[in-house]
Design a protein around this motif. Sequence first.
Motif, PDB file in Angstrom:
ATOM      1  N   ALA A  32       0.691  -1.213   0.088  1.00 53.28           N
ATOM      2  CA  ALA A  32      -0.104  -0.037  -0.072  1.00 53.28           C
ATOM      3  C   ALA A  32       0.704   1.185   0.026  1.00 53.28           C
ATOM      4  CB  ALA A  32      -0.876   0.291   1.195  1.00 53.28           C
ATOM      5  N   GLY A  33       1.964   1.339   0.828  1.00 51.17           N
ATOM      6  CA  GLY A  33       2.739   2.460   0.889  1.00 51.17           C
ATOM      7  C   GLY A  33       3.494   2.669  -0.286  1.00 51.17           C
ATOM      8  N   GLU A  34       4.018   1.753  -1.052  1.00 52.62           N
ATOM      9  CA  GLU A  34       4.609   1.708  -2.021  1.00 52.62           C
ATOM     10  C   GLU A  34       3.601   2.449  -3.263  1.00 52.62           C
ATOM     11  OE1 GLU A  34       7.695   2.277  -2.312  1.00 52.62           O
ATOM     12  OE2 GLU A  34       8.434   1.033  -0.532  1.00 52.62           O
ATOM     13  N   TYR A  35       2.636   1.997  -3.199  1.00 51.23           N
ATOM     14  CA  TYR A  35       1.771   2.110  -4.171  1.00 51.23           C
ATOM     15  C   TYR A  35       1.335   3.911  -4.080  1.00 51.23           C
ATOM     16  CZ  TYR A  35      -2.769   2.764  -6.916  1.00 51.23           C
ATOM     17  OH  TYR A  35      -3.808   3.302  -7.733  1.00 51.23           O
ATOM     18  N   GLY A  36       1.194   3.962  -2.734  1.00 55.47           N
ATOM     19  CA  GLY A  36       0.984   5.562  -2.379  1.00 55.47           C
ATOM     20  C   GLY A  36       1.829   6.476  -2.830  1.00 55.47           C
ATOM     21  N   ALA A  37       3.259   5.913  -2.758  1.00 60.45           N
ATOM     22  CA  ALA A  37       4.369   6.610  -3.032  1.00 60.45           C
ATOM     23  C   ALA A  37       4.318   6.894  -4.556  1.00 60.45           C
ATOM     24  CB  ALA A  37       5.717   6.047  -2.535  1.00 60.45           C
ATOM     25  N   THR A  38       4.045   5.951  -5.363  1.00 55.70           N
ATOM     26  CA  THR A  38       4.216   6.187  -6.865  1.00 55.70           C
ATOM     27  C   THR A  38       3.080   7.205  -7.160  1.00 55.70           C
ATOM     28  OG1 THR A  38       2.406   4.557  -7.379  1.00 55.70           O
ATOM     29  CG2 THR A  38       4.635   3.909  -7.476  1.00 55.70           C
ATOM     30  N   ARG A  39       2.046   7.211  -6.459  1.00 55.10           N
ATOM     31  CA  ARG A  39       1.035   8.219  -6.843  1.00 55.10           C
ATOM     32  C   ARG A  39       1.297   9.611  -6.337  1.00 55.10           C
ATOM     33  NH1 ARG A  39      -1.392   8.100 -10.660  1.00 55.10           N
ATOM     34  NH2 ARG A  39      -3.435   8.885  -9.811  1.00 55.10           N
ATOM     35  N   ILE A  40       2.038   9.822  -5.196  1.00 52.54           N
ATOM     36  CA  ILE A  40       2.465  11.160  -4.764  1.00 52.54           C
ATOM     37  C   ILE A  40       3.376  11.813  -5.693  1.00 52.54           C
ATOM     38  CG2 ILE A  40       4.139  12.255  -3.192  1.00 52.54           C
ATOM     39  CD1 ILE A  40       3.103  10.380  -1.132  1.00 52.54           C
ATOM     40  N   TYR A  41       4.318  11.001  -6.526  1.00 51.06           N
ATOM     41  CA  TYR A  41       5.392  11.296  -7.218  1.00 51.06           C
ATOM     42  C   TYR A  41       4.799  11.750  -8.745  1.00 51.06           C
ATOM     43  CZ  TYR A  41       8.996  10.581  -3.936  1.00 51.06           C
ATOM     44  OH  TYR A  41       9.973  10.655  -2.817  1.00 51.06           O
ATOM     45  N   ASP A  42       3.774  10.634  -9.009  1.00 48.15           N
ATOM     46  CA  ASP A  42       3.126  11.130 -10.269  1.00 48.15           C
ATOM     47  C   ASP A  42       2.232  12.359 -10.173  1.00 48.15           C
ATOM     48  OD1 ASP A  42       3.291   8.652 -11.230  1.00 48.15           O
ATOM     49  OD2 ASP A  42       1.628   7.637 -10.755  1.00 48.15           O
ATOM     50  N   GLY A  43       1.666  12.741  -9.058  1.00 44.41           N
ATOM     51  CA  GLY A  43       1.227  14.267  -8.853  1.00 44.41           C
ATOM     52  C   GLY A  43       2.105  15.033  -8.887  1.00 44.41           C
ATOM     53  N   GLN A  44       3.175  14.971  -8.517  1.00 45.50           N
ATOM     54  CA  GLN A  44       4.193  15.958  -8.493  1.00 45.50           C
ATOM     55  C   GLN A  44       4.517  16.207 -10.042  1.00 45.50           C
ATOM     56  OE1 GLN A  44       7.319  15.195  -5.516  1.00 45.50           O
ATOM     57  NE2 GLN A  44       5.967  16.129  -3.854  1.00 45.50           N
ATOM     58  N   ILE A  45       4.949  15.106 -10.666  1.00 42.71           N
ATOM     59  CA  ILE A  45       5.330  15.166 -11.945  1.00 42.71           C
ATOM     60  C   ILE A  45       4.369  15.801 -12.935  1.00 42.71           C
ATOM     61  CG2 ILE A  45       5.999  13.832 -14.156  1.00 42.71           C
ATOM     62  CD1 ILE A  45       7.632  11.995 -12.133  1.00 42.71           C
ATOM     63  N   ALA A  46       2.938  15.440 -12.805  1.00 43.49           N
ATOM     64  CA  ALA A  46       1.956  16.035 -13.350  1.00 43.49           C
ATOM     65  C   ALA A  46       1.821  17.805 -13.417  1.00 43.49           C
ATOM     66  CB  ALA A  46       0.450  15.679 -12.781  1.00 43.49           C
ATOM     67  N   VAL A  47       2.423  18.250 -12.277  1.00 41.28           N
ATOM     68  CA  VAL A  47       2.364  19.793 -12.189  1.00 41.28           C
ATOM     69  C   VAL A  47       3.773  20.161 -12.732  1.00 41.28           C
ATOM     70  CG1 VAL A  47       2.829  21.582 -10.314  1.00 41.28           C
ATOM     71  CG2 VAL A  47       0.847  19.675  -9.987  1.00 41.28           C
ATOM     72  N   PHE A  48       4.980  19.513 -12.418  1.00 42.07           N
ATOM     73  CA  PHE A  48       6.094  20.004 -12.727  1.00 42.07           C
ATOM     74  C   PHE A  48       6.696  19.906 -14.187  1.00 42.07           C
ATOM     75  CE2 PHE A  48       7.162  19.876  -8.048  1.00 42.07           C
ATOM     76  CZ  PHE A  48       6.895  21.266  -7.968  1.00 42.07           C
ATOM     77  N   GLY A  49       5.924  18.459 -14.781  1.00 46.02           N
ATOM     78  CA  GLY A  49       6.438  17.972 -15.975  1.00 46.02           C
ATOM     79  C   GLY A  49       7.642  17.204 -15.846  1.00 46.02           C
ATOM     80  N   LYS A  50       7.923  16.103 -16.667  1.00 48.57           N
ATOM     81  CA  LYS A  50       9.208  15.353 -16.286  1.00 48.57           C
ATOM     82  C   LYS A  50      10.354  15.976 -16.863  1.00 48.57           C
ATOM     83  CE  LYS A  50       7.743  11.762 -19.555  1.00 48.57           C
ATOM     84  NZ  LYS A  50       7.466  10.365 -19.828  1.00 48.57           N
ATOM     85  N   ASN A  51      10.227  16.851 -17.716  1.00 44.47           N
ATOM     86  CA  ASN A  51      11.475  17.288 -18.491  1.00 44.47           C
ATOM     87  C   ASN A  51      12.155  18.493 -17.596  1.00 44.47           C
ATOM     88  OD1 ASN A  51      11.372  15.245 -20.383  1.00 44.47           O
ATOM     89  ND2 ASN A  51       9.928  16.408 -21.390  1.00 44.47           N
ATOM     90  N   SER A  52      11.274  19.189 -16.652  1.00 45.28           N
ATOM     91  CA  SER A  52      11.840  20.306 -15.837  1.00 45.28           C
ATOM     92  C   SER A  52      12.903  19.695 -14.998  1.00 45.28           C
ATOM     93  CB  SER A  52      10.717  20.914 -14.927  1.00 45.28           C
ATOM     94  OG  SER A  52      10.090  19.798 -13.986  1.00 45.28           O
ATOM     95  N   LYS A  53      13.752  20.640 -14.567  1.00 41.83           N
ATOM     96  CA  LYS A  53      14.895  20.150 -13.798  1.00 41.83           C
ATOM     97  C   LYS A  53      14.426  19.418 -12.420  1.00 41.83           C
ATOM     98  CE  LYS A  53      19.252  22.233 -11.812  1.00 41.83           C
ATOM     99  NZ  LYS A  53      19.136  22.523 -10.453  1.00 41.83           N
ATOM    100  N   ILE A  54      13.303  20.201 -11.691  1.00 40.10           N
ATOM    101  CA  ILE A  54      12.761  19.517 -10.562  1.00 40.10           C
ATOM    102  C   ILE A  54      12.176  17.966 -11.117  1.00 40.10           C
ATOM    103  CG2 ILE A  54      10.830  20.685 -10.610  1.00 40.10           C
ATOM    104  CD1 ILE A  54      12.793  19.914  -7.373  1.00 40.10           C
TER     105      ILE A  54
END
Length: 188
Positions: A32-54
Amino acid sequence: MPQKKTQLQKTKPKKKNTDRSILEEILRVDHAGEYGATRIYDGQIAVFGKNSKIGITIQHMADQEQEHIKKFNDLILKHRVRPTALLPLWNITGFTLGAATALMGERAAMACTVAVEKVIGEHYRKQQSLLEDDHKELKRTISKFEKDELEHHDIGIAHEAEQTPGYKVLSKFIEIGCKTAIAVSKKI
Ligand SMILES: [Fe+2]
Ligand SMILES: [Fe+2]
């Protein structure tokens, strides 16, 4: 007579096995935790875009989370452990937490990482002491993942997470959320 005693002393102590209920809780909550972690980072990448520095930095952590969830997907199948019924909740909550902190800025996104990974790192450290010798391989896996999570934590610190306005409140809030998620995902 004394010889007999020596022989008795030489008999190896019986290996202890991990309780099935403990094994189930460990695999259920880690999956469950690892699944949640993948979703947190998905949410962040959705905002920042995966090609930005961050975005590139976050993607590195997200890739490791993919490796972690894949391993626990295999393990719950192998050990026939029911996954938590709350996966749909962690799907939405994880993504929302990731996206919301990213919208607050890069430092807030990293503050989220620091808070989450701190809790998960501690959680993985404690779990290793619950596993007996019959699950040495799982122990090694958890120990490896613990190191990855602590690396993520340190990446967050290196990206000035602690300089987020309201850092203390934000991290406490996320830490409590994670601990609650861990407590319910063990059982439900
Ligand atoms: Fe992970
Ligand atoms: Fe992580």
